[in-house]
Design an enzyme around this catalytic site. Structure first.
Site, PDB file in Angstrom:
ATOM      1  N   GLY A  51       0.842  -1.192   0.000  1.00 21.80           N
ATOM      2  CA  GLY A  51       0.000   0.000   0.000  1.00 21.80           C
ATOM      3  C   GLY A  51       0.871   1.234   0.000  1.00 21.80           C
ATOM      4  N   GLN A  56       2.923   9.998   1.602  1.00 18.83           N
ATOM      5  CA  GLN A  56       4.238   9.341   1.640  1.00 18.83           C
ATOM      6  C   GLN A  56       5.118   9.734   0.462  1.00 18.83           C
ATOM      7  OE1 GLN A  56       2.407   5.224   2.388  1.00 18.83           O
ATOM      8  NE2 GLN A  56       4.345   5.093   3.483  1.00 18.83           N
ATOM      9  N   CYS A  98       6.176  -0.235   7.441  1.00 17.29           N
ATOM     10  CA  CYS A  98       5.776   0.963   6.708  1.00 17.29           C
ATOM     11  C   CYS A  98       6.946   1.417   5.852  1.00 17.29           C
ATOM     12  CB  CYS A  98       5.381   2.080   7.677  1.00 17.29           C
ATOM     13  SG  CYS A  98       4.833   3.591   6.848  1.00 17.29           S
ATOM     14  N   LEU A  99       6.651   1.763   4.609  1.00 23.25           N
ATOM     15  CA  LEU A  99       7.720   2.201   3.703  1.00 23.25           C
ATOM     16  C   LEU A  99       8.353   3.500   4.180  1.00 23.25           C
ATOM     17  CD1 LEU A  99       6.009   1.319   0.293  1.00 23.25           C
ATOM     18  CD2 LEU A  99       7.781   0.037   1.518  1.00 23.25           C
ATOM     19  N   HIS A 140      -4.185   1.297   8.006  1.00 24.23           N
ATOM     20  CA  HIS A 140      -2.825   1.864   7.986  1.00 24.23           C
ATOM     21  C   HIS A 140      -2.734   3.007   6.974  1.00 24.23           C
ATOM     22  CE1 HIS A 140       1.744   1.125   7.903  1.00 24.23           C
ATOM     23  NE2 HIS A 140       1.556   1.907   6.860  1.00 24.23           N
ATOM     24  N   GLU A 141      -3.322   2.807   5.778  1.00 26.54           N
ATOM     25  CA  GLU A 141      -3.242   3.841   4.728  1.00 26.54           C
ATOM     26  C   GLU A 141      -4.110   5.049   5.075  1.00 26.54           C
ATOM     27  OE1 GLU A 141      -0.868   3.436   2.963  1.00 26.54           O
ATOM     28  OE2 GLU A 141      -0.614   1.269   3.004  1.00 26.54           O
ATOM     29  N   HIS A 144      -2.416   7.285   7.380  1.00 29.50           N
ATOM     30  CA  HIS A 144      -1.439   8.178   6.735  1.00 29.50           C
ATOM     31  C   HIS A 144      -2.100   9.492   6.292  1.00 29.50           C
ATOM     32  CE1 HIS A 144       2.389   6.091   6.523  1.00 29.50           C
ATOM     33  NE2 HIS A 144       1.867   5.010   5.978  1.00 29.50           N
TER      34      HIS A 144
END
Ligand code: GNR
Ligand code: NI
Length: 175
Positions: A51, A56, A98-99, A140-141, A144
């Site tokens: 995702g 991000q 997480c990226l 999670h997304e 963000h």
């Protein structure tokens, strides 16, 4: 490495954009959003991740791409202005990464099932009912988009441990 590489750069914590609330995609954002979606998928698949939220990549819009790649086959999902309209009382705990916190993982507890309302890339209103990994990824997304990282769901102790470890690892990697 390659100066010609036009892959979107993923912001690493702590970065102020990752803490900001993103604004809804509006009628005037069509062109930017259409151009951004394939580039977000490209950055997500290359990372690799399952995702990616627009903040991000430095874009403060409520836009998310997801692909859990079930059976290694691509199944891309685009979510414009996603909203959680229902969350189960039952909770589930799973390890998240997480990226924007590369190399850092922790168990996160969230509602086990969610119903999400959003618009797709064509502007059609849709709903997804999810459990398991997709439910965690959706939450999670959407976090963000509100400037929330998975570490914000942990104890202060665990959060500080991860943030210090990330800073040290980034320093060692010279990033
Ligand atoms: O690649 C990712 N894996 C993941 C695993 C468990 C729960 C959430 C995620 S999302 C993450 C990619 C990412 O940082 N998205 O914002
Ligand atoms: Ni993330």
């Amino acid at each position: 490495m390659d100066p010609e590489d036009d892959t979107l750069a993923i912001l690493i914590a702590p970065h102020p954009t990752l803490k900001a609330r993103a604004r809804p995609v509006g009628a005037g954002d069509g062109e930017q959003v259409r151009a951004l979606i394939p580039r977000m998928f490209d950055a997500m698949y290359k990372a690799p991740g399952i995702g990616l939220a627009a903040p991000q990549v430095g874009v403060k819009l409520r836009l998310v791409v997801i692909d859990l790649m079930p059976d290694d086959a691509r199944k891309p999902i685009v979510l414009v202005n996603p909203e959680i309209i229902n969350a189960s009382e039952e909770l589930a705990t799973r390890e998240e990464g997480c990226l924007s916190l590369p190399g850092q993982y922790a168990d996160v507890t969230r509602p086990a099932r969610v119903k999400v309302r959003h618009h797709d890339e064509a502007g059609i209103r849709r709903e997804i009912e999810a459990d398991g990994l997709l439910a965690a990824c959706l939450q999670h997304e959407i976090d963000h988009l509100d400037g929330v990282l998975f570490t914000d769901h942990l104890s202060v102790l665990k959060r500080n441990m991860i943030m210090r470890r990330l800073a040290k690892e980034m320093r060692l990697k010279g990033k």
